[in-house]
Design a protein around this motif. Structure first.
Motif, PDB file in Angstrom:
ATOM      1  N   GLY A 147       3.015  -3.935   6.254  1.00 29.26           N
ATOM      2  CA  GLY A 147       3.592  -2.809   5.543  1.00 29.26           C
ATOM      3  C   GLY A 147       3.739  -1.554   6.368  1.00 29.26           C
ATOM      4  O   GLY A 147       3.932  -0.467   5.824  1.00 29.26           O
ATOM      5  N   VAL A 148       3.722  -1.679   7.688  1.00 34.05           N
ATOM      6  CA  VAL A 148       3.820  -0.516   8.567  1.00 34.05           C
ATOM      7  C   VAL A 148       5.124   0.254   8.360  1.00 34.05           C
ATOM      8  O   VAL A 148       5.205   1.446   8.666  1.00 34.05           O
ATOM      9  CB  VAL A 148       3.667  -0.951  10.047  1.00 34.05           C
ATOM     10  N   TRP A 149       6.132  -0.409   7.803  1.00 37.22           N
ATOM     11  CA  TRP A 149       7.438   0.218   7.602  1.00 37.22           C
ATOM     12  C   TRP A 149       7.596   0.783   6.194  1.00 37.22           C
ATOM     13  O   TRP A 149       8.709   1.097   5.771  1.00 37.22           O
ATOM     14  CB  TRP A 149       8.543  -0.794   7.897  1.00 37.22           C
ATOM     15  N   GLY A 150       6.493   0.942   5.468  1.00 34.88           N
ATOM     16  CA  GLY A 150       6.563   1.427   4.102  1.00 34.88           C
ATOM     17  C   GLY A 150       6.518   2.937   3.946  1.00 34.88           C
ATOM     18  O   GLY A 150       6.476   3.436   2.816  1.00 34.88           O
ATOM     19  N   ALA A 151       6.498   3.669   5.056  1.00 34.64           N
ATOM     20  CA  ALA A 151       6.514   5.132   4.973  1.00 34.64           C
ATOM     21  C   ALA A 151       7.806   5.593   4.290  1.00 34.64           C
ATOM     22  O   ALA A 151       8.829   4.913   4.349  1.00 34.64           O
ATOM     23  CB  ALA A 151       6.402   5.744   6.366  1.00 34.64           C
ATOM     24  N   ARG A 152       7.769   6.752   3.664  1.00 33.48           N
ATOM     25  CA  ARG A 152       8.874   7.213   2.840  1.00 33.48           C
ATOM     26  C   ARG A 152      10.206   7.203   3.589  1.00 33.48           C
ATOM     27  O   ARG A 152      11.231   6.768   3.067  1.00 33.48           O
ATOM     28  CB  ARG A 152       8.570   8.636   2.338  1.00 33.48           C
ATOM     29  N   ARG A 193      11.071   5.486   6.172  1.00 34.51           N
ATOM     30  CA  ARG A 193      11.402   4.258   6.882  1.00 34.51           C
ATOM     31  C   ARG A 193      11.719   3.091   5.949  1.00 34.51           C
ATOM     32  O   ARG A 193      12.460   2.174   6.326  1.00 34.51           O
ATOM     33  CB  ARG A 193      10.236   3.876   7.800  1.00 34.51           C
ATOM     34  N   CYS A 194      11.193   3.094   4.747  1.00 36.18           N
ATOM     35  CA  CYS A 194      11.271   1.935   3.868  1.00 36.18           C
ATOM     36  C   CYS A 194      12.720   1.527   3.557  1.00 36.18           C
ATOM     37  O   CYS A 194      13.142   0.407   3.880  1.00 36.18           O
ATOM     38  CB  CYS A 194      10.497   2.210   2.580  1.00 36.18           C
ATOM     39  N   GLU A 195      13.477   2.410   2.936  1.00 42.03           N
ATOM     40  CA  GLU A 195      14.830   2.064   2.540  1.00 42.03           C
ATOM     41  C   GLU A 195      15.704   1.765   3.754  1.00 42.03           C
ATOM     42  O   GLU A 195      16.524   0.832   3.738  1.00 42.03           O
ATOM     43  CB  GLU A 195      15.460   3.186   1.719  1.00 42.03           C
ATOM     44  N   ARG A 196      15.501   2.508   4.828  1.00 44.85           N
ATOM     45  CA  ARG A 196      16.283   2.296   6.046  1.00 44.85           C
ATOM     46  C   ARG A 196      16.042   0.888   6.607  1.00 44.85           C
ATOM     47  O   ARG A 196      16.972   0.221   7.079  1.00 44.85           O
ATOM     48  CB  ARG A 196      15.924   3.362   7.074  1.00 44.85           C
ATOM     49  N   THR A 197      14.791   0.421   6.526  1.00 41.90           N
ATOM     50  CA  THR A 197      14.471  -0.906   7.049  1.00 41.90           C
ATOM     51  C   THR A 197      15.070  -1.991   6.165  1.00 41.90           C
ATOM     52  O   THR A 197      15.593  -3.001   6.666  1.00 41.90           O
ATOM     53  CB  THR A 197      12.947  -1.080   7.155  1.00 41.90           C
ATOM     54  N   LEU A 235      -2.067   1.930   1.159  1.00 41.00           N
ATOM     55  CA  LEU A 235      -1.578   1.095   0.065  1.00 41.00           C
ATOM     56  C   LEU A 235      -0.357   1.722  -0.613  1.00 41.00           C
ATOM     57  O   LEU A 235       0.432   1.017  -1.247  1.00 41.00           O
ATOM     58  CB  LEU A 235      -2.694   0.859  -0.944  1.00 41.00           C
ATOM     59  N   GLU A 236      -0.183   3.029  -0.464  1.00 40.52           N
ATOM     60  CA  GLU A 236       1.025   3.672  -0.978  1.00 40.52           C
ATOM     61  C   GLU A 236       2.268   3.113  -0.289  1.00 40.52           C
ATOM     62  O   GLU A 236       3.326   2.970  -0.918  1.00 40.52           O
ATOM     63  CB  GLU A 236       0.955   5.189  -0.761  1.00 40.52           C
ATOM     64  N   TRP A 237       2.156   2.791   1.008  1.00 40.04           N
ATOM     65  CA  TRP A 237       3.282   2.230   1.748  1.00 40.04           C
ATOM     66  C   TRP A 237       3.597   0.815   1.251  1.00 40.04           C
ATOM     67  O   TRP A 237       4.762   0.458   1.066  1.00 40.04           O
ATOM     68  CB  TRP A 237       2.979   2.198   3.243  1.00 40.04           C
TER      69      TRP A 237
END
Length: 397
Positions: free
Chosen positions: A136-141, A143-147, A177-179
């Motif tokens: 879930g390293v890409w779950g930051a605000r 980065r998520c949708e972009r990924t 866990l938020e990510w």
């Protein structure tokens, strides 16, 4: 959450119902299509033909789990597959009619520069990406949708045989866990279960048996409302040892169950299966070593070569010629070794799991048949491997 194993389909044992299960088929005739692919590639009569290969695209990881099953390394010391390696993989997969691949690490999304082109290349050849495993390293605000957009443009959702799965691991991982919750929410609100499946792998501490998935649920509900139990699949495990990581913090699990009992309860991992898993499977390490089983602690005796030097067809042929593997495959699991390994050994030797029993049985089988003990597959130095790959590319032009 949807419990693992709720829907399982095995070739020749009833109809396949599309879009059901953690690893869902997209079509009812999935096994017939796969059989035609293998036949066209010249693998029609073989007993072991992997429906999926688990591919370690990188050994790099941004986390530092004490009990890492894959033996991931820090960002500074890990290695990611080169463009030459990826190109060779795609050619090898295509040449044997491989239906699908799963991408793991390390952490695949710290190597997104390699991950996205690989997905695009595989799907361009009609090879499904059945699973992406991530912490879930890409779950930051930001980065998520972009990924998700990158995955979509690369063709992840163009699978023809299997619904792709994103597997989020929340055991010892330190990702917020938020990510993880953000990735889950984006997945279930943007895509239907005909387009994407999502699962949480909650690997429990062997001592406490506690799973962090319950913390994840609380975080999700605080931010987004009711947890999407009808969309999220579960994979709940305990940590496994990985003998290939010398400095790993070993988990002491001696086990008190006899090898015989593990044998009798072992399922058939070589029957073509969709649902709980996609089987038969195999594992390809970042340096090209290939094992005819995708378990994290697969015995070294199930290693049959290096895809970058031997070629996948040769490796599959070796696996099919292996007497031990053939007994397991033809016997519907480890139970096929009854009579091939002394009962005295299987009844009096104990261990902690199916994979551990497979390793013990393999060693004993070789001992009683006068075969050499299995040796770890040699690791080819990176520079030597790259020289070979570049030479092969030049020769083919």
């Amino acid at each position: 959450m949807i419990k693992e194993g709720q829907y399982t389909f095995i070739a020749g044992r009833g109809e396949v119902r599309p879009f059901l299960g953690k690893y869902a088929a997209k079509r009812a005739d999935v096994f017939e299509v796969i059989e035609r692919r293998f036949a066209a590639a010249g693998l029609g009569g073989m007993r072991y033909r992997p429906l999926r290969l688990e591919l370690e695209i990188t050994t790099k990881c941004n986390d530092n789990c004490r009990s890492c099953g894959m033996g991931a390394l820090p960002l500074a010391s890990g290695i990611t597959m080169s463009p030459e390696q990826r190109a060779r993989l795609v050619d090898e997969f295509d040449a044997v009619g491989l239906p699908s691949a799963a991408v793991t690490g390390g952490e695949p999304f710290v190597a997104v520069h390699a991950l996205i082109p690989l997905i695009k290349a595989l799907t361009g050849r009609g090879i499904d990406i059945s699973k992406l495993t991530t912490n879930g390293v890409w779950g930051a605000r930001r980065r998520c949708e972009r990924t998700f957009d990158k995955l979509e443009k690369a063709g992840l959702f163009d699978n023809r045989l299997f619904v792709p799965l994103i597997m989020l691991s929340v055991g010892e991982q330190t990702m917020p866990l938020e990510w993880v919750a953000r990735i889950l929410h984006h997945a279930v609100t943007r895509y239907s279960d005909r387009e994407l499946n999502v699962a949480v792998s909650s690997l429990a501490d062997p001592a406490s048996r506690e799973h962090r998935v319950y913390q994840l649920m609380a975080v999700y509900e605080k931010t987004y409302g009711d947890f999407p139990h009808d969309r999220v699949h579960s994979t709940m495990r305990v940590y496994l040892d990985n003998e290939r990581l010398p400095d790993q913090n070993k988990v002491h699990r001696p086990g008190h169950t006899s090898v015989k009992r593990w044998m009798d309860r072992c399922f058939d991992c070589f029957a073509p299966t969709v649902g709980t898993y996609i089987l038969p499977s195999g594992l390809i390490k970042q340096d090209g070593r290939v094992y005819a089983c995708a378990s994290f602690d697969v015995p070294e005796s199930l290693g049959f070569g290096n895809i970058f030097t031997d070629g996948l067809r040769t490796i599959v042929e070796r696996a099919n010629d292996d007497t031990y593997l053939r007994l397991v495959a033809d016997g519907g699991g480890l139970k096929g070794l009854h009579g091939a390994v002394p009962d005295e050994f299987t009844q009096t030797t104990a261990c902690g799991g199916f994979c551990a029993s497979c390793g013990l049985l393999s060693n004993k089988f070789r001992e009683v048949n006068g075969l050499p003990a299995p040796m770890p597959l040699p690791v080819i130095p990176e520079q030597q491997l790259m020289t070979r790959l570049r030479g092969a590319t030049t020769a083919g032009q």
